[in-house]
Design an enzyme around this catalytic site. Sequence first.
Site, PDB file in Angstrom:
ATOM      1  N   ARG A  40       0.812  -1.211   0.000  1.00 14.78           N
ATOM      2  CA  ARG A  40       0.000   0.000   0.000  1.00 14.78           C
ATOM      3  C   ARG A  40       0.853   1.272   0.000  1.00 14.78           C
ATOM      4  O   ARG A  40       0.313   2.381  -0.062  1.00 14.78           O
ATOM      5  CB  ARG A  40      -0.929   0.013   1.221  1.00 14.78           C
ATOM      6  CG  ARG A  40      -2.072  -0.979   1.111  1.00 14.78           C
ATOM      7  CD  ARG A  40      -2.979  -0.910   2.304  1.00 14.78           C
ATOM      8  NE  ARG A  40      -4.124  -1.820   2.131  1.00 14.78           N
ATOM      9  CZ  ARG A  40      -4.916  -2.222   3.114  1.00 14.78           C
ATOM     10  NH1 ARG A  40      -4.705  -1.783   4.349  1.00 14.78           N
ATOM     11  NH2 ARG A  40      -5.918  -3.046   2.874  1.00 14.78           N
TER      12      ARG A  40
ATOM     13  N   GLU B 131      -1.252  -9.169  -4.895  1.00 13.41           N
ATOM     14  CA  GLU B 131      -2.560  -9.786  -5.081  1.00 13.41           C
ATOM     15  C   GLU B 131      -2.445 -11.267  -5.417  1.00 13.41           C
ATOM     16  O   GLU B 131      -3.251 -12.087  -4.961  1.00 13.41           O
ATOM     17  CB  GLU B 131      -3.345  -9.048  -6.169  1.00 13.41           C
ATOM     18  CG  GLU B 131      -3.794  -7.650  -5.773  1.00 13.41           C
ATOM     19  CD  GLU B 131      -4.746  -7.641  -4.584  1.00 13.41           C
ATOM     20  OE1 GLU B 131      -5.374  -8.673  -4.290  1.00 13.41           O
ATOM     21  OE2 GLU B 131      -4.848  -6.588  -3.933  1.00 13.41           O
TER      22      GLU B 131
ATOM     23  N   GLN C 163      -5.492 -17.146  -1.339  1.00 12.83           N
ATOM     24  CA  GLN C 163      -5.502 -18.330  -0.465  1.00 12.83           C
ATOM     25  C   GLN C 163      -4.356 -18.328   0.549  1.00 12.83           C
ATOM     26  O   GLN C 163      -3.953 -19.375   1.046  1.00 12.83           O
ATOM     27  CB  GLN C 163      -5.458 -19.613  -1.313  1.00 12.83           C
ATOM     28  CG  GLN C 163      -6.674 -19.752  -2.234  1.00 12.83           C
ATOM     29  CD  GLN C 163      -6.570 -20.930  -3.165  1.00 12.83           C
ATOM     30  OE1 GLN C 163      -5.729 -20.969  -4.057  1.00 12.83           O
ATOM     31  NE2 GLN C 163      -7.433 -21.915  -2.967  1.00 12.83           N
TER      32      GLN C 163
ATOM     33  N   CYS D  17     -18.352  -2.028  13.354  1.00 14.61           N
ATOM     34  CA  CYS D  17     -18.488  -1.925  11.907  1.00 14.61           C
ATOM     35  C   CYS D  17     -19.007  -0.537  11.522  1.00 14.61           C
ATOM     36  O   CYS D  17     -20.017  -0.068  12.074  1.00 14.61           O
ATOM     37  CB  CYS D  17     -19.450  -2.996  11.389  1.00 14.61           C
ATOM     38  SG  CYS D  17     -19.726  -2.902   9.602  1.00 14.61           S
TER      39      CYS D  17
ATOM     40  N   ASP E 248     -13.522 -10.589  -4.181  1.00 11.53           N
ATOM     41  CA  ASP E 248     -12.962 -11.840  -3.665  1.00 11.53           C
ATOM     42  C   ASP E 248     -13.858 -12.351  -2.547  1.00 11.53           C
ATOM     43  O   ASP E 248     -14.979 -11.850  -2.347  1.00 11.53           O
ATOM     44  CB  ASP E 248     -11.521 -11.629  -3.199  1.00 11.53           C
ATOM     45  CG  ASP E 248     -11.419 -10.713  -1.981  1.00 11.53           C
ATOM     46  OD1 ASP E 248     -12.453 -10.133  -1.568  1.00 11.53           O
ATOM     47  OD2 ASP E 248     -10.301 -10.573  -1.434  1.00 11.53           O
TER      48      ASP E 248
ATOM     49  N   SER F 168      -5.280 -28.301  -2.732  1.00 15.63           N
ATOM     50  CA  SER F 168      -6.699 -27.923  -2.722  1.00 15.63           C
ATOM     51  C   SER F 168      -7.596 -29.130  -2.944  1.00 15.63           C
ATOM     52  O   SER F 168      -8.718 -29.186  -2.439  1.00 15.63           O
ATOM     53  CB  SER F 168      -6.968 -26.867  -3.800  1.00 15.63           C
ATOM     54  OG  SER F 168      -6.589 -27.355  -5.079  1.00 15.63           O
TER      55      SER F 168
ATOM     56  N   LEU G 236       5.085 -20.745  -0.015  1.00  9.45           N
ATOM     57  CA  LEU G 236       3.780 -20.119  -0.217  1.00  9.45           C
ATOM     58  C   LEU G 236       2.763 -21.090  -0.787  1.00  9.45           C
ATOM     59  O   LEU G 236       1.559 -20.888  -0.653  1.00  9.45           O
ATOM     60  CB  LEU G 236       3.907 -18.921  -1.168  1.00  9.45           C
ATOM     61  CG  LEU G 236       4.274 -17.580  -0.546  1.00  9.45           C
ATOM     62  CD1 LEU G 236       4.426 -16.518  -1.633  1.00  9.45           C
ATOM     63  CD2 LEU G 236       3.232 -17.136   0.469  1.00  9.45           C
ATOM     64  N   GLY G 237       3.236 -22.141  -1.457  1.00  2.97           N
ATOM     65  CA  GLY G 237       2.330 -23.124  -2.043  1.00  2.97           C
ATOM     66  C   GLY G 237       1.644 -22.617  -3.301  1.00  2.97           C
ATOM     67  O   GLY G 237       1.886 -21.505  -3.753  1.00  2.97           O
ATOM     68  N   TYR G 238       0.796 -23.476  -3.873  1.00  2.00           N
ATOM     69  CA  TYR G 238       0.081 -23.138  -5.110  1.00  2.00           C
ATOM     70  C   TYR G 238       1.072 -22.553  -6.126  1.00  2.00           C
ATOM     71  O   TYR G 238       0.948 -21.408  -6.579  1.00  2.00           O
ATOM     72  CB  TYR G 238      -1.054 -22.153  -4.840  1.00  2.00           C
ATOM     73  CG  TYR G 238      -2.067 -22.662  -3.841  1.00  2.00           C
ATOM     74  CD1 TYR G 238      -3.091 -23.515  -4.235  1.00  2.00           C
ATOM     75  CD2 TYR G 238      -1.986 -22.304  -2.492  1.00  2.00           C
ATOM     76  CE1 TYR G 238      -4.030 -23.989  -3.328  1.00  2.00           C
ATOM     77  CE2 TYR G 238      -2.912 -22.781  -1.573  1.00  2.00           C
ATOM     78  CZ  TYR G 238      -3.923 -23.624  -1.997  1.00  2.00           C
ATOM     79  OH  TYR G 238      -4.841 -24.095  -1.090  1.00  2.00           O
TER      80      TYR G 238
ATOM     81  N   CYS H 157     -26.991  -2.463   7.955  1.00  2.00           N
ATOM     82  CA  CYS H 157     -26.664  -3.828   7.545  1.00  2.00           C
ATOM     83  C   CYS H 157     -27.917  -4.701   7.621  1.00  2.00           C
ATOM     84  O   CYS H 157     -28.444  -4.956   8.710  1.00  2.00           O
ATOM     85  CB  CYS H 157     -25.567  -4.402   8.427  1.00  2.00           C
ATOM     86  SG  CYS H 157     -25.165  -6.124   8.022  1.00  2.00           S
TER      87      CYS H 157
ATOM     88  N   TYR I 282     -10.939 -10.899 -10.627  1.00  2.00           N
ATOM     89  CA  TYR I 282     -10.546 -10.247  -9.377  1.00  2.00           C
ATOM     90  C   TYR I 282      -9.197  -9.553  -9.510  1.00  2.00           C
ATOM     91  O   TYR I 282      -9.047  -8.382  -9.145  1.00  2.00           O
ATOM     92  CB  TYR I 282     -10.497 -11.245  -8.219  1.00  2.00           C
ATOM     93  CG  TYR I 282      -9.817 -10.620  -7.022  1.00  2.00           C
ATOM     94  CD1 TYR I 282     -10.497  -9.702  -6.230  1.00  2.00           C
ATOM     95  CD2 TYR I 282      -8.478 -10.877  -6.733  1.00  2.00           C
ATOM     96  CE1 TYR I 282      -9.869  -9.061  -5.168  1.00  2.00           C
ATOM     97  CE2 TYR I 282      -7.843 -10.237  -5.683  1.00  2.00           C
ATOM     98  CZ  TYR I 282      -8.542  -9.333  -4.900  1.00  2.00           C
ATOM     99  OH  TYR I 282      -7.919  -8.685  -3.876  1.00  2.00           O
TER     100      TYR I 282
END
Length: 374
Positions: free
Chosen positions: A28, A40, A45, A205, A141, A314, A83-85, A211, A123
């Site tokens: 950021r 991103e 996940q 919130c 997401d 997964s 990190l996997g995937y 809401c 996304y």
Amino acid sequence: MYSEEQKVYFSRNLLDWYQTHKRDLPWRRSKNPYYIWISEVMLQQTRVDTVIPYFHRFVDQFPTVESLATAPEENVLKAWEGLGYYSRARNLQTAVREVHERYDGIVPQNKEEISSLKGVGPYTSGAILSIAYNKPEPAVDGNVMRVLSRYFLIEEDIMKPATRTKMEKLARELILEGTASDFNQALMELGAMVCTPRSPHCLTCPVMAHCSAREAGMEEVLPIKKKAKPPRPELRAVALIEGTGENEGKWLIRQRPQEGLLARMWELPHVAWKSEGWNTDEDNQSELRQALVDQEQIGIGPGEWFMDTEHIFSHIVWKMKVYRAKLSNANRPSTGGEWVPFHYRWVGPEELDQYAFPNVFIRIMKEWQERNEE
């Protein structure tokens, strides 16, 4: 369908809350679309706290589009290790190479162009375009769908494509002019920090007053999500093969095939178990020895059980029994010395940073080191 008053209240109060409560996250601190893209992809996940150190190391090693595009794949996978995937890393590099070659290293600002890149879905494209370029594109997401489901009392299954399409349309309508970057990050932040999957923090919130789920007492029921099938268990017997002589203190590792699951990564030799359950350790080792000879022409002698572990994907989970062993000349081609196939290597602890491993094999080798240091 939803009142204009409810929508405007949501957007304005959410943006005000974000300016005060947003976390100081490394991605950021810049509007660099390349850095935002990396973050991103990493965050898919994966928890924020896990991603932060990986993000720092990755952008230090690959600070520009050109540096990632021209890097050897094994270096990229090594930087991603843990990190996997891993298909995320491969797709990211493939897409970055296309940006380097077709767009002079500049991440596209056009929806059609950026969406055509490998691994960039609705996304990710929405996140990059909105956060980096302030384009009024939705970035929907799991966090965002949870917030929208609750605030607007959307009771459709969020796993259905039609529901996602509906939420993308709604999210686009909520973006006030000129606020896309902050709004999408605020929406993600609210889902991550306040409107959590379980026990949402409704009293803190910023949009609690309107809401619909809270008014209906359904804040812990929504979103509606059809349960995915649990990962299918697979039994795997692993050979932790220890070197002797000039290979003392090393392990035998092998490289996975060029395509498919964990492609081109390194691992300890292991075989899929054909029977439904484990036998005795003695019988397991006998079957493991025979399978390695049949499949790899690798012969190992009798060893001992070392540990049980697992690796979760997964769609499958490897249930693994690990056995220590040493190479054996029995039932192997007579080549002399410690012969191994070309896709095998002897490596010691000090060489592990040269190879990219799925995390489970790092755990096994670290456990071996710790036990031998006792």
